[in-house]
Design an enzyme around this catalytic site. Structure first.
Site, PDB file in Angstrom:
ATOM      1  N   THR A 220     -23.821  13.281 -34.746  1.00  0.00           N
ATOM      2  CA  THR A 220     -25.138  13.049 -35.495  1.00  0.00           C
ATOM      3  C   THR A 220     -26.202  14.473 -35.069  1.00  0.00           C
ATOM      4  O   THR A 220     -25.821  15.032 -34.904  1.00  0.00           O
ATOM      5  CB  THR A 220     -25.576  11.953 -34.026  1.00  0.00           C
ATOM      6  OG1 THR A 220     -24.742  10.713 -34.751  1.00  0.00           O
ATOM      7  CG2 THR A 220     -26.751  11.466 -34.104  1.00  0.00           C
ATOM      8  N   ARG A 248     -21.002  -1.221 -42.368  1.00  0.00           N
ATOM      9  CA  ARG A 248     -19.968  -0.503 -40.571  1.00  0.00           C
ATOM     10  C   ARG A 248     -21.633   0.012 -39.737  1.00  0.00           C
ATOM     11  O   ARG A 248     -22.114   1.313 -40.478  1.00  0.00           O
ATOM     12  CB  ARG A 248     -19.276  -0.045 -40.085  1.00  0.00           C
ATOM     13  CG  ARG A 248     -18.951   0.895 -38.906  1.00  0.00           C
ATOM     14  CD  ARG A 248     -19.533   2.047 -38.501  1.00  0.00           C
ATOM     15  NE  ARG A 248     -19.222   2.694 -37.244  1.00  0.00           N
ATOM     16  CZ  ARG A 248     -19.828   3.961 -36.427  1.00  0.00           C
ATOM     17  NH1 ARG A 248     -20.043   4.788 -37.087  1.00  0.00           N
ATOM     18  NH2 ARG A 248     -19.048   4.247 -35.615  1.00  0.00           N
ATOM     19  N   VAL A 249     -22.083  -0.289 -38.549  1.00  0.00           N
ATOM     20  CA  VAL A 249     -23.696   0.894 -38.398  1.00  0.00           C
ATOM     21  C   VAL A 249     -22.769   0.656 -36.825  1.00  0.00           C
ATOM     22  O   VAL A 249     -21.785   0.055 -36.044  1.00  0.00           O
ATOM     23  CB  VAL A 249     -24.202  -0.515 -38.210  1.00  0.00           C
ATOM     24  CG1 VAL A 249     -25.789   0.028 -36.855  1.00  0.00           C
ATOM     25  CG2 VAL A 249     -24.991  -1.419 -39.707  1.00  0.00           C
TER      26      VAL A 249
HETATM   27  N1  GLY Z   1     -23.081   8.300 -33.616  1.00  0.00           N
HETATM   28  C1  GLY Z   1     -22.912   7.565 -34.392  1.00  0.00           C
HETATM   29  C2  GLY Z   1     -21.895   6.858 -35.645  1.00  0.00           C
HETATM   30  O1  GLY Z   1     -21.225   6.753 -34.532  1.00  0.00           O
HETATM   31  O2  GLY Z   1     -21.608   6.185 -36.152  1.00  0.00           O
END
Ligand code: GLY
Length: 348
Positions: A220, A248-249
């Site tokens: 990220t 997916r989030v």
């Molecule tokens: N940290 C980013 C994700 O898992 O989507």
């Protein structure tokens, strides 16, 4: 009347105890007098090679320059994240990871101010600057827009369709495909035995993706900013991970999971979204900062909680900035007026 007051006190004490608070809990650290020295800190995601910290330095410089022009700290953080979204070496915007079908990129982003304002998007597709769309959500009555609605909102905000895939993201997906087909032991635990074929929810069939029969990592980008006027802003953006079904989030767009800001500072995380979500990591780390922990101790405490599970954190407070991670990570921080960066050495 007296009985009502006693009952109120009792309810308050019980509430404190159930939150693990006591009268001995550390008092919030006093905030220094204004004006403060403006500062910014940026990360390129846990697992990103530290020699890519030049990208983070550029993001910090742009964030501080934006702040110097009078922008709100959250808009300065957005300006910094846009730089990282445009850098194809990072998993956000251009260069975002492809999902399990090898075609789809779904993007999450979020912003938050120290006054508690929040905006986020999840599972956005074909947008160059997801963080700008998250910033626009902050100006609506909503906190989070997802999927097709979020993408349509991005178009309404003037974001033209944009293909974020790159040769490198396609090559990374090919590597992942090889590992999946080989049941490679380096795959994350939940994926070694997960029958993704039964759960397949992409438009193209699994066979078309070549999935009939280094690095599934999640990274990220993030920027946290301290304004001279005592305000903070923070922004995150991610392409998530390739080992995911459609829709997916992760942690990034969830308030208090990937990021949090308040009067004492701001926290932004990177790593395996599911684990960060379970831990409400950014909010709980902020609470430690507000209770008097240093920025460095706050970052280390967050990483210690999830050590070995792919985790990185940046923290900014009224006086300090810090980063920590359980794997190498590109990051950089700087105070306004200083030519010195904190963080790993960067490529020229
Ligand atoms: N940290 C980013 C994700 O898992 O989507």
């Amino acid at each position: 009347m007296m009985r009502g007051v006693c009952a109120g006190v009792l309810v308050f004490l019980c509430a404190c105890q159930s939150r693990g608070e006591s009268k001995d809990a550390p008092r919030p650290a006093a905030l220094p007098a204004l004006p403060w020295r403006a500062a910014a800190v940026a990360h390129g995601g846990v697992g990103s090679p530290p020699d890519r910290s030049d990208g983070c330095r550029k993001a910090v410089d742009v964030a501080l320059a934006t702040l110097a022009q009078g922008a709100d700290p959250v808009d300065a953080a957005v300006a910094g994240v846009r730089v990282l979204e445009d850098d194809p070496r990072f998993n956000a915007g251009t260069g975002a990871r492809l999902r399990l079908d090898g075609k789809t990129a779904q993007l999450d982003a979020a912003v938050m101010t120290s006054a508690g304002r929040f905006g986020a998007v999840a599972a956005l597709e074909n947008v160059r600057h997801p963080v700008q769309v998250a910033r626009a959500v902050m100006d609506t009555p909503h906190l989070l827009l997802v999927g097709e609605g979020a993408t349509a909102f991005a178009r309404a905000m003037g974001e033209a369709p944009y293909d974020v895939t790159t040769d490198e993201s396609r090559a990374k997906w090919q590597d992942l495909r090889r590992k999946l087909l080989a049941h490679d032991p380096s795959l994350p635990e939940g994926w070694r035995d997960f029958d993704y074929r039964r759960a397949w929810n992409f438009q193209a069939a699994a066979a078309e993706a070549g999935l009939d029969p280094e690095d599934a990592g999640t990274d990220t980008v993030g920027v946290a900013v301290r304004g001279a006027d005592g305000r903070f802003g923070v922004a995150l953006s991610t392409g998530g991970t390739s080992l995911t079904l459609r829709g997916r989030v992760g942690d990034v767009p969830i308030l208090g999971a990937g990021l949090y800001a308040g009067p004492h500072g701001a926290v932004a995380a990177t790593g395996t979204g599911e684990r960060i979500l379970e831990a409400s990591l950014a909010r709980r780390s902020y609470d430690r900062l507000a209770a008097g922990a240093t920025a460095a101790a706050t970052a280390k405490g967050a990483v210690d909680e999830l050590r070995g599970k792919d985790i990185g954190v940046i923290v900014i407070s009224a006086r300090e900035l810090a980063a920590d991670a359980d794997r190498p990570m590109a990051w950089a921080g700087r105070e306004e007026g200083s030519g010195e960066y904190t963080g790993p050495a960067a490529s020229p």
